[in-house]
Enzyme design. Structure first.
Site, PDB file in Angstrom:
ATOM      1  CB  ILE A  13      -0.901  -0.078   1.179  1.00  0.00           C
ATOM      2  CG1 ILE A  13      -1.911   1.258   1.314  1.00  0.00           C
ATOM      3  CG2 ILE A  13       0.107  -0.140   2.565  1.00  0.00           C
ATOM      4  CD1 ILE A  13      -2.912   1.057   2.435  1.00  0.00           C
ATOM      5  CB  SER A  14       1.263   4.109  -2.330  1.00  0.00           C
ATOM      6  OG  SER A  14       1.187   3.276  -3.088  1.00  0.00           O
ATOM      7  CB  ALA A  15       4.038   6.566   1.819  1.00  0.00           C
TER       8      ALA A  15
END
Ligand code: SAM
Length: 222
Positions: free
Chosen positions: A68-70
């Site tokens: 999951i991207s930041a």
């Protein structure tokens, strides 16, 4: 102090407010984007063992070798799309469903494509739990886009490809924006491309970034 450990919007509310303050300090000022980050419970989209890290500005593992991207980069990409609320947006790389849930607050319709079945199913179930109703999920190679739903006012690519997939440029509406990470694996650049005419595009570099591979016909080989 955490506001509680419950699932759903009420869980971790104070921590989300702090995340929004950090995003504002990083230069995100669009009130609709900030409201979306205050609203979407990122902890519900990561494994429970990682809830303590859910609101840090870091990518987290979601299984299948993916992340999951930041929040910071998701916010930058969401703001760069310049959404007003009526758009149809294509997302390539559903992953956890976090970016899709944010986009669901910013646009009328979101079409999200993921190539890994287990992730697509988990994201669909998680967003159903969050009562997100304007995201459509598809399994397949997002580097080919979805010609049957084109043109798109906005396209966001959430995995890094060697170059911008040609079909995605072709499926961009006139005036539409495409945001995503492209270039060699060790030197990806976050690009914003705008379609200014039938065959003309402008391109802007928003910064350096480091995403997992965009794998597909118009991406990296599997
Ligand atoms: N938007 C996601 C989120 O909010 O969690 C980011 C997930 S991760 C950084 C990128 C995702 O892109 C991975 O789930 C990966 O499987 C997916 N992906 C990579 N190549 C793809 C392709 N050609 N079509 C669709 N999804 C792809």
């Amino acid at each position: 102090m955490l506001s509680g450990h419950a699932s759903g919007r009420t869980g971790f509310m104070l921590v989300r407010r702090k995340l929004v303050e950090r995003l504002r300090a990083q230069g995100i000022h669009d009130p609709r984007v900030l409201a979306a980050f205050e609203d979407v419970p990122r902890h519900d989209l990561v494994p429970e063992a990682l809830w303590g890290q859910a609101y840090k500005d870091t990518a987290l593992p979601i299984g299948e070798g993916q992340t999951i991207s930041a929040p910071g980069i998701v916010a930058t990409m969401s703001a760069a799309l310049g959404l007003r609320g009526a758009e149809c947006v294509l997302e390539v790389g559903t992953g956890s469903g976090y970016q899709a849930a944010i986009l669901s607050r910013l646009a009328a319709r979101v079409i999200s494509i993921e190539r890994i079945p287990a992730l697509a199913q988990a994201a669909q179930a998680a967003l159903a739990n969050l009562k997100v109703r304007n995201v459509e999920f598809y399994l397949g190679d997002g580097t080919c886009g979805r010609p049957e739903d084109a043109p798109f006012e906005a396209i966001v690519v959430t995995a890094g490809g060697p170059e911008v997939p040609r079909p995605l440029l072709e499926q961009l509406a006139l005036g539409g924006r495409l945001v995503g990470p492209f270039g060699p694996r060790d030197a990806q650049q976050l690009l914003r491309i705008q379609r200014t005419g039938e065959a003309s595009f402008t391109q802007e570099v928003l910064g350096r970034c480091d995403f997992v591979d965009l794998v597909g016909r118009n991406g990296w080989l599997p």
